[in-house]
Design an enzyme around this catalytic site. Structure first.
Site, PDB file in Angstrom:
ATOM      1  N   ALA A  42       0.804  -1.229   0.000  1.00 49.93           N
ATOM      2  CA  ALA A  42       0.000   0.000   0.000  1.00 49.93           C
ATOM      3  C   ALA A  42       0.829   1.268   0.000  1.00 49.93           C
ATOM      4  O   ALA A  42       0.339   2.324  -0.409  1.00 49.93           O
ATOM      5  CB  ALA A  42      -0.932  -0.005   1.215  1.00 49.93           C
ATOM      6  N   LYS A  48      -0.354   3.896  -4.856  1.00 46.49           N
ATOM      7  CA  LYS A  48      -0.811   5.284  -4.699  1.00 46.49           C
ATOM      8  C   LYS A  48      -1.148   5.938  -6.040  1.00 46.49           C
ATOM      9  O   LYS A  48      -2.001   6.824  -6.094  1.00 46.49           O
ATOM     10  CB  LYS A  48       0.224   6.112  -3.936  1.00 46.49           C
ATOM     11  CG  LYS A  48       1.531   6.359  -4.652  1.00 46.49           C
ATOM     12  CD  LYS A  48       2.509   7.103  -3.733  1.00 46.49           C
ATOM     13  CE  LYS A  48       3.832   7.381  -4.431  1.00 46.49           C
ATOM     14  NZ  LYS A  48       4.811   8.025  -3.517  1.00 46.49           N
ATOM     15  N   TYR A 212      -3.812  -3.466 -20.018  1.00 47.09           N
ATOM     16  CA  TYR A 212      -4.193  -3.163 -21.398  1.00 47.09           C
ATOM     17  C   TYR A 212      -5.557  -3.757 -21.748  1.00 47.09           C
ATOM     18  O   TYR A 212      -6.274  -3.217 -22.583  1.00 47.09           O
ATOM     19  CB  TYR A 212      -3.122  -3.681 -22.367  1.00 47.09           C
ATOM     20  CG  TYR A 212      -2.288  -2.561 -22.933  1.00 47.09           C
ATOM     21  CD1 TYR A 212      -1.573  -1.719 -22.082  1.00 47.09           C
ATOM     22  CD2 TYR A 212      -2.231  -2.314 -24.292  1.00 47.09           C
ATOM     23  CE1 TYR A 212      -0.826  -0.675 -22.577  1.00 47.09           C
ATOM     24  CE2 TYR A 212      -1.488  -1.265 -24.796  1.00 47.09           C
ATOM     25  CZ  TYR A 212      -0.786  -0.443 -23.934  1.00 47.09           C
ATOM     26  OH  TYR A 212      -0.062   0.606 -24.428  1.00 47.09           O
ATOM     27  N   LEU A 213      -5.916  -4.861 -21.095  1.00 48.24           N
ATOM     28  CA  LEU A 213      -7.212  -5.478 -21.364  1.00 48.24           C
ATOM     29  C   LEU A 213      -8.363  -4.658 -20.789  1.00 48.24           C
ATOM     30  O   LEU A 213      -9.525  -4.938 -21.074  1.00 48.24           O
ATOM     31  CB  LEU A 213      -7.239  -6.902 -20.802  1.00 48.24           C
ATOM     32  CG  LEU A 213      -6.377  -7.909 -21.560  1.00 48.24           C
ATOM     33  CD1 LEU A 213      -6.369  -9.256 -20.848  1.00 48.24           C
ATOM     34  CD2 LEU A 213      -6.867  -8.074 -22.990  1.00 48.24           C
ATOM     35  N   HIS A 273       1.312  -7.003 -22.960  1.00 42.78           N
ATOM     36  CA  HIS A 273       0.347  -6.009 -23.433  1.00 42.78           C
ATOM     37  C   HIS A 273       0.022  -6.186 -24.920  1.00 42.78           C
ATOM     38  O   HIS A 273      -1.141  -6.320 -25.305  1.00 42.78           O
ATOM     39  CB  HIS A 273       0.882  -4.595 -23.218  1.00 42.78           C
ATOM     40  CG  HIS A 273       1.099  -4.228 -21.785  1.00 42.78           C
ATOM     41  ND1 HIS A 273       0.379  -4.783 -20.753  1.00 42.78           N
ATOM     42  CD2 HIS A 273       1.967  -3.354 -21.196  1.00 42.78           C
ATOM     43  CE1 HIS A 273       0.785  -4.266 -19.610  1.00 42.78           C
ATOM     44  NE2 HIS A 273       1.743  -3.403 -19.862  1.00 42.78           N
ATOM     45  N   ASP A 421     -13.632   9.199 -39.484  1.00 43.21           N
ATOM     46  CA  ASP A 421     -13.027   9.348 -38.160  1.00 43.21           C
ATOM     47  C   ASP A 421     -14.069   9.250 -37.049  1.00 43.21           C
ATOM     48  O   ASP A 421     -15.071   9.966 -37.064  1.00 43.21           O
ATOM     49  CB  ASP A 421     -12.327  10.717 -38.100  1.00 43.21           C
ATOM     50  CG  ASP A 421     -11.406  10.851 -36.900  1.00 43.21           C
ATOM     51  OD1 ASP A 421     -11.716  10.291 -35.841  1.00 43.21           O
ATOM     52  OD2 ASP A 421     -10.375  11.524 -37.040  1.00 43.21           O
TER      53      ASP A 421
END
Length: 517
Positions: A42, A48, A212-213, A273, A421
């Site tokens: 922690a 943090k 990343y998931l 990743h 886009d």
């Protein structure tokens, strides 16, 4: 991609998000009772900067209720409850002082070592005191342990959790453990770690997190591929020339050189990743959206990857990397790598997947770039302007855009490159895109393992990269130098051209939110 009908207005996008949220809430409503979230490590940077802010955002949005949840920090540092609260206060942004104070009061701190029972016994007693103090009609005690720690202490910490801190057998509920990457340094070390944790917890209790998931555009990949008829006939070797999955940072190791040198860019970014993104781009359609069905297909595509060839790899190291006194003078550790994966199946035979990652480059971004083959019979003689590309911008400035050849406005029949886009900053201006960590922590509370790495998936990933990593470690492949602030080694661009990638010159995508209207 924008339109004038009411069905495609920003408001409808908000409604779809709120409907999804309501549906998820219905799934969650059947489970209640005390929820204890324990952050181990922690006092460290990960906790943090990422873990506590993610918990705070979940609290802000009402997913963590003050009457049900309590948060416990555990570390070796000699801190009080208020000491931990003050340490993380500066990282909790976007709320009133009153709301922030309510969240901080949910946090308690316990100090102890990671390999002795005394500290974990105290931790268990502190959790139990909270659980028994609640008027818990359901009698359900849920305990979530987040290991914001180096993997070297995972076995000892998990043994302590198993021995002292499990959900009481006298009550319904569960115990779940989130572990952070890296999951080993190669196949053998990963298998050893998996075996040690597997002796202590069932697979449905372990959540191997890859943030990343949890990214919005990564989570959109399954929807894009399998909910849109447009892509179904195009997503194969008949139409796609190559796929690039790119991660770029515009800064170096910045004082973390000694730590980074133990792993390198392939272990740090590509093997986890980018390989997870590759799975979602290349996998077959799952039977359903059940987590196991999705993870089954990810494993299948990993098992279809052919051995990596040395001539389809470029590794580099930026000039100045070894100026860090914590980096050995003889280091061959790559800060840049471009690796070609080839999938031996009916859909992808002959299509190179180029996974690229690097530090100290000319920009910061992560994206997927699907390049289509040339249109046959080029009657407009515009091939030199570039190919069609479907680009999914993961970060920053989340977007999806399709590069097209169009007629240039005017009296002449001239062509130029433009785009369709969908930029999230414009389309969803009033929608908050959640951070990856808050999404994944919420998934863990719900028991949804779809966006976490299964043990056989982890094994298959290491089987792909371990031979290459061992060859790099043995010096069989040498890192070439490149200057900071550039695209990386020229050899990588040359290899991309050999793989059939055609770079578009004279066209630069500009996020619409930054454009002048």
């Amino acid at each position: 991609m924008s339109g004038g009908s009411s069905e495609s207005s920003p408001l409808s996008g908000q409604n779809s998000f709120s409907s999804l949220s309501s549906f998820k809430d219905l799934e969650l409503s059947s489970e209640s009772g005390c929820l204890s979230i324990v952050v181990l490590g922690a006092s460290g940077d990960l906790a943090k900067k990422k873990t506590f802010p993610a918990l705070f955002h979940l609290f802000q949005q009402g997913f963590l209720q003050a009457g049900e949840v309590h948060i416990f920090g555990y570390a070796r540092s000699n801190l009080s409850d208020d000491g931990l609260r003050e340490r993380i206060r500066g990282y909790l942004n976007g709320a009133s002082d009153e709301h922030l104070s309510q969240f901080l009061q949910l946090i308690k701190y316990v100090s102890g070592s990671y390999d002795s029972g005394e500290g974990f016994e105290l931790l268990n007693n502190t959790i139990s005191d909270y659980e028994t103090s609640k008027n818990n009609e359901s009698g359900s005690y849920r305990r979530l342990f987040y290991l914001a720690l180096p993997p070297s202490v995972y076995p000892s910490v998990c043994k302590m959790i198993r021995s002292y801190c499990m959900n009481p057998s006298s009550h319904t509920g569960w115990t779940r453990v989130i572990v952070e990457k890296p999951f080993g340094k190669d196949l053998d070390s990963s298998e050893k770690l998996s075996a040690e944790l597997g002796k202590l917890f069932e697979e449905d209790q372990l959540y191997r997190i890859d943030h990343y998931l949890g990214k919005e555009l990564v989570q959109n990949l399954l929807v894009l591929r399998f909910a849109n008829r447009l892509f179904l006939p195009l997503w194969n070797h008949d139409n796609i020339a190559n796929v690039q999955i790119v991660f770029k940072e515009d800064f170096g190791t910045e004082g973390r050189g000694g730590y980074f040198d133990q792993y390198g860019i392939i272990r740090d970014i590509i093997q986890n990743h980018l390989l997870q993104v590759f799975c979602l781009v290349a996998m077959e359609k799952p039977v359903s959206l059940k987590p196991e069905h999705i993870r089954d297909e990810k494993v299948k595509v990993l098992q279809s990857v052919e051995p990596i060839q040395h001539e389809e790899v470029v590794i580099g190291q930026y000039d100045g990397y070894k100026d860090d006194p914590t980096v050995p003078d003889e280091s061959n550790t790559p800060t840049y790598a471009s690796v070609v994966l080839r999938v031996h199946n009916e859909r992808w035979e002959g299509v190179p997947f180029i996974l690229k990652a690097g530090k100290a480059l000319n920009s910061r971004k992560a994206e997927i770039r699907v390049q289509f083959k040339d249109a046959p019979g080029d009657i407009f003689r515009c091939k030199k302007q570039g190919r069609n590309e479907f680009v999914i911008r993961l970060q920053p400035s989340e977007a999806m855009y399709m590069k097209l050849t169009v007629k240039k406005p005017g009296l002449e029949m001239a062509t130029e490159q433009s785009e369709l886009d969908l930029s999230y900053g414009m389309r969803y201006q009033d929608v908050k895109i959640p951070e990856a960590y808050e999404r994944l922590i919420l998934d863990t509370i719900r028991g949804d393992q779809q966006h976490f790495v299964r043990r056989d998936e982890l094994r298959a990933a290491w089987e792909i990269f371990t031979p290459l990593l061992h060859d790099i470690d043995a010096g069989k492949l040498k890192s070439v130098s490149y200057k900071p602030g550039t695209r990386g080694p020229q050899e990588a661009d040359e290899m991309s051209r050999r793989m059939g990638y055609v770079q578009t010159h004279g066209y630069i995508w500009v996020p619409p939110i930054l454009a002048k209207f």
